[in-house]
Design a protein around this motif. Structure first.
Motif, PDB file in Angstrom:
ATOM      1  N   ARG A 198     -10.305 -40.847 -43.417  1.00 24.62           N
ATOM      2  CA  ARG A 198     -10.496 -40.428 -42.035  1.00 24.62           C
ATOM      3  C   ARG A 198     -11.979 -40.368 -41.715  1.00 24.62           C
ATOM      4  N   GLN A 199     -12.289 -40.483 -40.419  1.00 26.46           N
ATOM      5  CA  GLN A 199     -13.691 -40.503 -40.005  1.00 26.46           C
ATOM      6  C   GLN A 199     -13.834 -39.988 -38.588  1.00 26.46           C
ATOM      7  N   ASN A 200     -14.888 -39.204 -38.384  1.00 27.85           N
ATOM      8  CA  ASN A 200     -15.281 -38.757 -37.057  1.00 27.85           C
ATOM      9  C   ASN A 200     -16.599 -39.415 -36.691  1.00 27.85           C
ATOM     10  N   PRO A 201     -16.879 -39.558 -35.407  1.00 29.15           N
ATOM     11  CA  PRO A 201     -18.129 -40.207 -34.983  1.00 29.15           C
ATOM     12  C   PRO A 201     -19.351 -39.544 -35.599  1.00 29.15           C
ATOM     13  N   GLY A 202     -20.234 -40.350 -36.153  1.00 29.63           N
ATOM     14  CA  GLY A 202     -21.468 -39.844 -36.728  1.00 29.63           C
ATOM     15  C   GLY A 202     -21.317 -39.251 -38.114  1.00 29.63           C
ATOM     16  N   LYS A 203     -20.107 -39.322 -38.659  1.00 32.40           N
ATOM     17  CA  LYS A 203     -19.882 -38.757 -39.986  1.00 32.40           C
ATOM     18  C   LYS A 203     -19.409 -39.849 -40.944  1.00 32.40           C
ATOM     19  N   GLN A 204     -19.558 -39.556 -42.243  1.00 33.05           N
ATOM     20  CA  GLN A 204     -19.099 -40.504 -43.249  1.00 33.05           C
ATOM     21  C   GLN A 204     -17.580 -40.533 -43.317  1.00 33.05           C
ATOM     22  N   PRO A 259      -7.386 -28.083 -36.316  1.00 33.33           N
ATOM     23  CA  PRO A 259      -8.315 -28.839 -35.458  1.00 33.33           C
ATOM     24  C   PRO A 259      -9.310 -29.687 -36.267  1.00 33.33           C
ATOM     25  N   GLU A 260      -9.699 -29.213 -37.437  1.00 37.27           N
ATOM     26  CA  GLU A 260     -10.651 -29.977 -38.252  1.00 37.27           C
ATOM     27  C   GLU A 260     -10.030 -31.219 -38.877  1.00 37.27           C
ATOM     28  N   ASP A 261      -8.725 -31.405 -38.736  1.00 33.94           N
ATOM     29  CA  ASP A 261      -8.089 -32.646 -39.180  1.00 33.94           C
ATOM     30  C   ASP A 261      -8.234 -33.757 -38.145  1.00 33.94           C
ATOM     31  N   THR A 262      -8.743 -33.418 -36.976  1.00 36.44           N
ATOM     32  CA  THR A 262      -8.950 -34.418 -35.937  1.00 36.44           C
ATOM     33  C   THR A 262      -9.898 -35.504 -36.427  1.00 36.44           C
ATOM     34  N   ALA A 263      -9.469 -36.767 -36.319  1.00 40.02           N
ATOM     35  CA  ALA A 263     -10.259 -37.898 -36.801  1.00 40.02           C
ATOM     36  C   ALA A 263      -9.490 -39.186 -36.534  1.00 40.02           C
ATOM     37  N   VAL A 264     -10.151 -40.294 -36.767  1.00 39.68           N
ATOM     38  CA  VAL A 264      -9.466 -41.579 -36.850  1.00 39.68           C
ATOM     39  C   VAL A 264      -9.084 -41.772 -38.319  1.00 39.68           C
ATOM     40  N   TYR A 265      -7.813 -42.058 -38.555  1.00 38.60           N
ATOM     41  CA  TYR A 265      -7.298 -42.227 -39.913  1.00 38.60           C
ATOM     42  C   TYR A 265      -7.112 -43.709 -40.203  1.00 38.60           C
TER      43      TYR A 265
END
Length: 116
Positions: free
Chosen positions: A38-44, A87-93
């Protein structure tokens, strides 16, 4: 060339569940390792869960006990069951499948959004 396609993402409230699916264009018997990232914008990009051809599974500490990775070889599909979402599971998987140096295929990703 191996192709993978994810589905099952969406929006859910905290505490809810979602099941992601990853359809692989090749038989899973020819794949050694199947991963969900999984990934969020600006994160690894973060490795969330792994399952191998022998059935070994491994999870990131942040999801252990809440997420379950599995596979259905007859359907060439890998699943990620996500329960007790936060909420912290929010991401593109993203789904990723590997076979040594021969195969390293990624899907386009599916968005998961968990609201409070």
């Amino acid at each position: 060339q191996v192709q993978v396609a994810e589905s099952g993402g969406g929006s859910v409230q905290a505490g809810g569940s979602l099941r992601l699916s990853c359809v692989v264009s090749r038989s899973l018997f020819s794949i050694n390792v199947m991963n969900w990232y999984r990934q969020n914008p600006g994160k690894q990009r973060e490795l969330v869960a792994t399952i191998t051809s022998s059935g070994y599974t491994n999870y990131a500490l942040s999801v252990k006990g809440r997420f379950t990775i599995s596979r259905d070889s007859d359907k060439s599909t890998v699943y990620l069951q996500m329960n007790s979402l936060k909420p912290e599971d929010t991401a593109v998987y993203y789904c990723n499948v590997k076979r040594g140096a021969q195969v390293d295929a990624w899907g386009q990703g599916t968005q998961v959004t968990v609201s409070t």
